[in-house]
Structure formats: structure tokens, C-alpha cells
Design an enzyme around this catalytic site. Structure first.
Site, PDB file in Angstrom:
ATOM      1  NE  ARG A 142      -2.392   0.595   3.622  1.00 28.81           N
ATOM      2  CZ  ARG A 142      -1.603   1.101   4.580  1.00 28.81           C
ATOM      3  NH1 ARG A 142      -1.068   2.308   4.452  1.00 28.81           N
ATOM      4  NH2 ARG A 142      -1.333   0.381   5.657  1.00 28.81           N
ATOM      5  CE1 TYR A 183     -16.995  11.608 -16.079  1.00 30.63           C
ATOM      6  CE2 TYR A 183     -15.528  11.765 -14.186  1.00 30.63           C
ATOM      7  CZ  TYR A 183     -16.359  11.022 -14.998  1.00 30.63           C
ATOM      8  OH  TYR A 183     -16.558   9.696 -14.718  1.00 30.63           O
ATOM      9  CG  ASP A 215      -9.274  15.937 -15.449  1.00 28.77           C
ATOM     10  OD1 ASP A 215      -8.531  15.298 -16.223  1.00 28.77           O
ATOM     11  OD2 ASP A 215     -10.345  15.485 -15.009  1.00 28.77           O
ATOM     12  CE  LYS A 250     -12.259   7.859 -18.817  1.00 26.43           C
ATOM     13  NZ  LYS A 250     -12.090   7.746 -17.370  1.00 26.43           N
TER      14      LYS A 250
END
Length: 384
Positions: free
Chosen positions: A53, A106, A178, A203
């Protein structure tokens, strides 16, 4: 790795953070599918690894590579783009703070602010970021972040990163960009004054529709450390196989983006001349209000195209009539996708100031043969 200051994007994409394995000589970083690591005595960590982690060698390779591509001092990989966004808000904001977001953000970002962050105590205002006077007027004494998408999803709006960075810094705030639609190949916000870049690596960076992920890059080491603390404390990290798949996608990002851009340009040319299309939204068009800014701050205009049909029924019929353009959410993969944002990716914004036009169709133009894509769209438009 041998490195000089003049290495190009594609060279960094293939080599940054990806030195051959010292034990075997493997030229691809291994998938360290491991949760914990043997320590050489209490506190004696090998390479800084104790628990996956906190850090994993495969994830480290991806984080180093992404930081190099964006020109940042720290890269962090997350389980999703929204996990990365949430880490920014939790690490850098407190209840009572204020954030400016795009007026056409978005839908998932809007949901994060409206349904998660606002009940926590974070105020926000949607503002058209292409209108500089409106942005200045929206800044408050407690504004901590100006949150930018450029191009925006799904209306393909453009914001001037350098100008907004100046406004943010004059107010003592940070500029978060972004960069998902552009990718680091087409646009490097940190070089234009941004403080943090966020991506849904699902993406264009991953590029093959086979992995979900997110990433942050910070321009400042102290900000990077705060983000890294929250990445570890909150635990929404990219797993080693996801990091490996994303890193594999990064290697071909440049060549894929060139093809996405050229195919999108061909699609736009056809759509602008088609009688069934009322309006085409694409920053590469000279009549687009953000065209000048996009030409200044982007290497190319991207693979995302939106258009309006004049009615919701026609938009839905087009979306349901294509064959090569797959009806589906997400974007940025090698295959072309089509969607109706109002009913799909942006349904969460319905009834809000961020509601998108009902007749809007969004395309993620893939890297298939352009002529085949044009024929598919022409058939669908004829059916509408």
C-alpha cells in the site's frame, strides 16, 4: 538509466523509471505481485519497500515515468481517476474552504464535489473558465483551488492554463488541471504554471480499455509529500498488475495520440459538412472560442469530438445506429466509442447548472482506419 536533458517524449515514455531488471536483465519492469517485503532487521528496508500500500516497485516505475512525462517532481498512481481527485481535496482542503470548478465539469467530478465534498463542508462554484473576468469574480478569501479541465468533458471547452495559474497564485490558491482529454503528450500543464495535474489513466494513458486507474503529478515537493501521505493513509492505490498494464500503455502514447488526432480531424471535417449535424464542438476548428488558446498550449487538438443534432431523439438514434463506434462510456482507447452524455456519463449533472444539452453526442475517436469510421458515422447520421 542513461538520461540527458534533451530526451524527447517518446524516449521518456519507453525508458523513464523502466531500467532493465538488475537480477535478470528483463527490459520490462516485473509485476511485483506482492503485499509485503522481507526487512533486513527492524527498520532495515530494501529499497524503501515494506508494504505494497505504501510502495510497490511496479507502481514506482509507473509513478516515475508519469512524473518525467509531465515535468513534475512527484508522481502518484491511484486505483481510479476519482480516487486521485479525492486525494487532492482531502490533502489540500479543509471544511470551510472553497474551490472553483469548471462550469461544464465532468459528471463524476461534479458528483464528487456535490455529493461528497460539499456535505463534508467544502464549498464550490461552477464557473465558465474561459471567461477570465468571471473567474476573478468567483475567487473568495477562502478559495484554495481553481480546478481546471481543458479540454472539458463533454463540451470541449478550453481554459488558458497560464492565465488561470496567475489568478490562482495571486489569490494564494493552487491550480489543479485535469489533463485527461489532452494527455501529457499534447499538453503539459505544469510547464504552464499549474501546481498539480490529475489524470484518469484509464483513458489515453492506458489506452486499451483494459485497466482502471488515476494519477497525480505535483510541481512542488512539499505538495507532493502531502498528496503521498494521503495516498498511503487512504489506500486507494494502483495494484501492481494495473500499474504494469498502464505502464505498457504509456510506451505507445505518443504514436497513438498522433493517430487519434488525425482521425478526429477527418471526422470533424465530415461532421461540419453534414446536414444532420447542427454544431460541431472541437478546439481544432477556427470558429471554436478556445481555438487560439488551444493552439498555443497544445501540441494537437485531441481525439475527442462532440456534436449536436438538434433533438434528443436524433442524438439517441445516432448513438444506437453506429457499428464501429461502440456505444459505451469511457474514452481514450484504441477503439472508437460513442455515447449520449445526458443519459450516460453526465446523468449525475441532470437538473444542475452543469446539465449538458440533450441533443449532444460525444465521440472518442479511436485509431481504426479513418475511412471506415467516416462510413460508420455517415450511415448512423442517415438513420437519424
Amino acid at each position: 538509466m542513461y538520461k540527458d536533458a534533451h530526451q524527447g517524449f517518446d524516449t521518456l515514455a519507453i525508458h523513464a523509471g523502466q531500467e532493465p531488471d538488475p537480477a535478470t536483465g528483463a527490459v520490462v519492469p516485473p509485476i511485483y505481485q506482492v503485499s509485503t517485503y522481507k526487512q533486513d532487521g527492524i527498520g532495515g528496508l530494501r529499497g524503501g519497500y515494506e508494504y505494497s500500500r505504501s510502495a510497490n516497485p511496479t507502481r514506482t516505475s509507473l509513478e516515475v515515468c508519469l512524473a518525467e512525462l509531465e515535468g513534475g517532481v512527484r508522481g502518484l498512481a491511484f486505483a481510479s481517476g476519482l480516487a486521485a481527485e479525492d486525494a487532492v481535496l482531502r490533502a489540500l482542503c479543509r471544511p470551510g474552504d472553497h474551490v472553483i470548478i469548471p462550469g461544464d465539469a465532468y459528471g463524476g467530478t461534479y458528483r464528487l464535489f456535490a455529493k461528497v465534498a460539499e456535505p463534508w463542508g467544502l464549498a464550490y462554484d461552477p464557473v465558465p473558465l474561459g471567461e477570465i473576468d468571471a473567474v476573478r469574480a468567483a475567487v473568495r478569501p477562502n478559495t484554495k483551488i481553481i480546478w481546471v479541465e481543458t479540454p472539458t468533458n463533454p463540451l470541449l471547452g478550453i481554459a488558458d492554463i497560464a492565465v488561470l495559474a496567475t489568478i490562482a497564485h495571486e489569490a494564494g490558491a493552487l491550480l489543479v488541471v485535469d489533463n485527461t482529454f489532452a494527455s501529457p503528450y499534447l499538453q503539459r500543464p505544469l510547464a504552464l504554471g499549474a501546481d498539480i495535474v490529475v489524470h484518469s489513466t484509464t483513458k489515453y494513458i492506458g489506452g486499451h480499455s483494459d485497466v482502471v486507474g488515476g494519477a497525480l503529478r505535483a510541481a512542488d515537493a512539499e505538495v507532493g509529500e502531502r498528496l503521498a501521505f494521503h495516498q498511503n493513509a487512504m489506500g486507494a492505490v494502483a495494484g501492481p498488475f494495473d500499474a504494469w498494464l498502464t505502464l505498457r500503455g504509456v510506451k505507445t502514447l505518443g504514436v497513438r495520440m498522433d493517430r487519434h488526432c488525425s482521425n478526429a480531424a477527418a471526422v470533424v471535417d465530415m461532421l461540419t459538412r453534414h446536414q444532420a449535424v447542427r454544431q460541431v464542438l472541437y478546439p481544432g476548428l477556427p470558429e471554436h472560442p478556445g481555438h487560439g488558446v488551444a493552439a498555443k498550449q497544445m501540441r494537437g487538438f485531441g481525439g475527442m469530438v462532440s456534436f449536436r443534432t438538434g433533438s434528443e431523439d436524433a442524438a439517441v438514434r445516432v448513438c444506437e445506429a453506429t457499428k464501429l463506434f461502440i456505444l459505451g462510456e469511457s474514452l481514450g482507447g484504441v477503439e472508437s466509442l460513442i455515447e449520449h452524455p445526458g443519459r450516460m456519463t453526465h446523468a449525475s449533472a441532470a437538473g444542475s447548472p452543469l446539465e449538458v444539452p440533450a441533443d449532444l453526442v460525444r465521440l472518442s475517436v479511436g485509431i481504426e482506419d479513418a475511412d471506415d469510421l467516416l462510413r460508420d458515422l455517415e450511415r448512423a447520421l442517415a438513420a437519424a
